[in-house]
Structure formats: structure tokens, C-alpha cells
Design a protein around this motif. Sequence first.
Motif, PDB file in Angstrom:
ATOM      1  N   THR A  36      11.000 -72.832  14.571  1.00 58.00           N
ATOM      2  CA  THR A  36      10.447 -72.113  15.814  1.00 58.00           C
ATOM      3  C   THR A  36      10.222 -73.131  16.920  1.00 58.00           C
ATOM      4  O   THR A  36       9.269 -74.138  16.639  1.00 58.00           O
ATOM      5  CB  THR A  36       9.040 -71.289  15.468  1.00 58.00           C
ATOM      6  OG1 THR A  36       7.966 -72.240  14.895  1.00 58.00           O
ATOM      7  CG2 THR A  36       9.290 -70.065  14.412  1.00 58.00           C
ATOM      8  N   ASP A 179      -1.191 -60.184  21.902  1.00 56.79           N
ATOM      9  CA  ASP A 179      -1.740 -61.142  20.617  1.00 56.79           C
ATOM     10  C   ASP A 179      -0.852 -60.210  19.508  1.00 56.79           C
ATOM     11  O   ASP A 179      -0.269 -60.637  18.428  1.00 56.79           O
ATOM     12  CB  ASP A 179      -3.086 -61.014  20.307  1.00 56.79           C
ATOM     13  CG  ASP A 179      -3.745 -62.039  20.988  1.00 56.79           C
ATOM     14  OD1 ASP A 179      -3.213 -62.857  21.765  1.00 56.79           O
ATOM     15  OD2 ASP A 179      -4.912 -62.215  21.476  1.00 56.79           O
ATOM     16  N   GLN A 183       1.857 -61.746  16.821  1.00 61.35           N
ATOM     17  CA  GLN A 183       1.945 -61.525  15.249  1.00 61.35           C
ATOM     18  C   GLN A 183       3.151 -60.830  14.584  1.00 61.35           C
ATOM     19  O   GLN A 183       3.594 -61.413  13.775  1.00 61.35           O
ATOM     20  CB  GLN A 183       0.614 -60.958  15.050  1.00 61.35           C
ATOM     21  CG  GLN A 183       0.333 -60.688  13.518  1.00 61.35           C
ATOM     22  CD  GLN A 183      -0.879 -59.866  13.327  1.00 61.35           C
ATOM     23  OE1 GLN A 183      -1.972 -59.438  14.155  1.00 61.35           O
ATOM     24  NE2 GLN A 183      -1.134 -59.626  11.770  1.00 61.35           N
ATOM     25  N   PHE A 186       6.312 -63.338  14.845  1.00 64.46           N
ATOM     26  CA  PHE A 186       6.253 -64.280  14.100  1.00 64.46           C
ATOM     27  C   PHE A 186       6.558 -63.748  12.397  1.00 64.46           C
ATOM     28  O   PHE A 186       7.080 -64.446  11.595  1.00 64.46           O
ATOM     29  CB  PHE A 186       5.203 -65.070  14.055  1.00 64.46           C
ATOM     30  CG  PHE A 186       5.211 -66.209  15.118  1.00 64.46           C
ATOM     31  CD1 PHE A 186       5.719 -67.409  14.938  1.00 64.46           C
ATOM     32  CD2 PHE A 186       5.102 -65.961  16.366  1.00 64.46           C
ATOM     33  CE1 PHE A 186       5.704 -68.454  15.968  1.00 64.46           C
ATOM     34  CE2 PHE A 186       4.731 -66.833  17.511  1.00 64.46           C
ATOM     35  CZ  PHE A 186       5.536 -68.136  17.227  1.00 64.46           C
ATOM     36  N   GLU A 204      -1.131 -71.427  24.010  1.00 65.95           N
ATOM     37  CA  GLU A 204      -1.556 -70.846  22.951  1.00 65.95           C
ATOM     38  C   GLU A 204      -0.550 -70.183  22.031  1.00 65.95           C
ATOM     39  O   GLU A 204      -0.333 -70.744  20.735  1.00 65.95           O
ATOM     40  CB  GLU A 204      -2.648 -69.827  23.212  1.00 65.95           C
ATOM     41  CG  GLU A 204      -3.489 -69.290  21.693  1.00 65.95           C
ATOM     42  CD  GLU A 204      -4.445 -68.366  22.084  1.00 65.95           C
ATOM     43  OE1 GLU A 204      -4.988 -67.692  21.065  1.00 65.95           O
ATOM     44  OE2 GLU A 204      -5.174 -68.588  23.114  1.00 65.95           O
ATOM     45  N   LEU A 205       0.421 -69.480  22.862  1.00 62.53           N
ATOM     46  CA  LEU A 205       1.647 -69.060  21.984  1.00 62.53           C
ATOM     47  C   LEU A 205       2.364 -70.115  21.640  1.00 62.53           C
ATOM     48  O   LEU A 205       2.905 -70.452  20.626  1.00 62.53           O
ATOM     49  CB  LEU A 205       2.238 -68.108  22.904  1.00 62.53           C
ATOM     50  CG  LEU A 205       3.582 -67.543  22.433  1.00 62.53           C
ATOM     51  CD1 LEU A 205       3.895 -67.017  21.028  1.00 62.53           C
ATOM     52  CD2 LEU A 205       4.214 -66.602  23.404  1.00 62.53           C
ATOM     53  N   GLN A 207       1.668 -73.088  21.074  1.00 62.54           N
ATOM     54  CA  GLN A 207       1.183 -74.095  19.828  1.00 62.54           C
ATOM     55  C   GLN A 207       1.499 -73.396  18.477  1.00 62.54           C
ATOM     56  O   GLN A 207       1.186 -74.336  17.461  1.00 62.54           O
ATOM     57  CB  GLN A 207      -0.403 -74.010  19.891  1.00 62.54           C
ATOM     58  CG  GLN A 207      -0.845 -74.877  21.073  1.00 62.54           C
ATOM     59  CD  GLN A 207      -0.713 -76.364  21.235  1.00 62.54           C
ATOM     60  OE1 GLN A 207      -0.608 -76.882  20.029  1.00 62.54           O
ATOM     61  NE2 GLN A 207      -0.312 -76.726  22.242  1.00 62.54           N
ATOM     62  N   LYS A 208       1.682 -72.219  18.614  1.00 62.58           N
ATOM     63  CA  LYS A 208       2.017 -71.713  17.184  1.00 62.58           C
ATOM     64  C   LYS A 208       3.505 -72.055  16.559  1.00 62.58           C
ATOM     65  O   LYS A 208       4.105 -71.488  15.371  1.00 62.58           O
ATOM     66  CB  LYS A 208       2.244 -70.139  17.269  1.00 62.58           C
ATOM     67  CG  LYS A 208       0.966 -69.463  17.597  1.00 62.58           C
ATOM     68  CD  LYS A 208       0.775 -67.713  17.668  1.00 62.58           C
ATOM     69  CE  LYS A 208      -0.355 -67.401  18.133  1.00 62.58           C
ATOM     70  NZ  LYS A 208      -1.662 -67.473  17.210  1.00 62.58           N
ATOM     71  N   CYS A 209       4.384 -72.701  17.399  1.00 61.54           N
ATOM     72  CA  CYS A 209       5.614 -72.975  17.146  1.00 61.54           C
ATOM     73  C   CYS A 209       5.679 -74.268  16.553  1.00 61.54           C
ATOM     74  O   CYS A 209       4.789 -75.260  16.573  1.00 61.54           O
ATOM     75  CB  CYS A 209       6.614 -73.139  18.343  1.00 61.54           C
ATOM     76  SG  CYS A 209       6.784 -71.317  19.087  1.00 61.54           S
TER      77      CYS A 209
END
Length: 229
Positions: A36, A179, A183, A186, A204-205, A207-209
Amino acid sequence: MSKILNVAHLGKTYTSGSKQLTVLDDVSFSIDSGETFAIIGPSGSGKTTLLGLCAGLDHPDAGTVELSGVNMGSLNEDERARLRNEKVGFIFQNFQLLPTLTALENVVVPLELQGAKNPTKIGKELLGKVGLTDRMHHYPSQLSGGEQQRVALARAFSNNPAILFADEPTGNLDQDTGDRIVQLLFELNQEAGTTLVIVSHDLELAQKCNYQLRLRGGKVISNEILIEN
């Protein structure tokens, strides 16, 4: 792990009147299959242009893009379109659903064009995964923004893409709806094992990768691992 995307010394310049505007300047990076990957930066940094070049929607002025081992520059337009149909999924900020088709039809039509077996069954299963079983016969104008983006998610995963490009996927949504979309994105991505490339100004998005590429003024200013596999 094999590389799904290799970008080398990519450059793109546009002419505006008598001026030359360099949008991308010597951009290089690679992405492993199943990763990701977030591309972030301020407005005007070249994020969306880079995404379009990676997906073969436009031609660079310099450098190369290899998608799934194929040099995009060596292909004609029909060959590029065929490669996209086989390997690539898209999610856009403005959903890009066909307004005269129902939610189910928006998911099924691409499957039919690809010659998939049981496209209606697959479409219904995908819409069920994004929580739209009771909305599949509604038209886009009858759906909220979040529901439209969920249809777009189902459509994007319909051809089991090797790589999925998402351009500001929550840009037109409120925080809570965005959000939920993230979810779902992913969750579906993990289930399918797809490589996910997200363009976003939402830190913030990003940082999820696993990885994050930061652009400024068309140049790469950082390329870092955020989450080890």
C-alpha cells in the motif's frame, strides 16, 4: 517480492501560452506487489499527474513507467487500454459512475466487457461486501456520496486488479463517511491482495499505507517506509 510498478526519471511539462510549466521533474520509485503506497503533497505538487502517468492515461515527456513488467512507452493506445483492463482498477474523487445505469449495472458492465462468467452474481457479491445489497437497483442520483463511492469501490475490485489507483478517494466526503470508505478500501484490498496506490492530501489516510512518497513542486522530497510487512 516482485515489482508491480517501476517509475524511472519521470518528467512531464505543459505549455501555457509562451511559458513551460514543469509538473514532474526526475521522479523515480518502485512498488512491490501487494504494497500500500501513498503519494502525498500540497495542491499543484504533481500528484494526480503522476498517478495518470503510472496508469498509462497520459504520456511522460521523459523517463519510463513499467507496469507489471511492461514498459508502457512501448505500447500503442489499444495495448495500453488492454493492459489497464487486465491489471488496473481506479477510484476517483468524483466517483465517475454512469448516471443512466443502476449501482449493480455500474459494477456488472465492466465485467461483461471483460467476458467474465456470471457477472451479475459477482456484482451482487461485491455490492454486498460494501453494504449495498438493498441499494443495488438504485441509480447514482438516488444514492448519497458515500454510497456512490462504495459502488465505485465494488466496481474497482470487480476485475481483480493487480494494482488499484485511488485519486483523493475521500475528497468529496464528510469525515465519518470518508473514514468508512477508507476502512472498506483497505479491507477489500487486503482480501484481494491488490497493490494499492493512493493520492491524497490527507496525512492520516497516508499514514495507513506501508510506504509514503512526498512530492513538492514536481520533485520527490522523501520516499519512506511507514509500516514494515
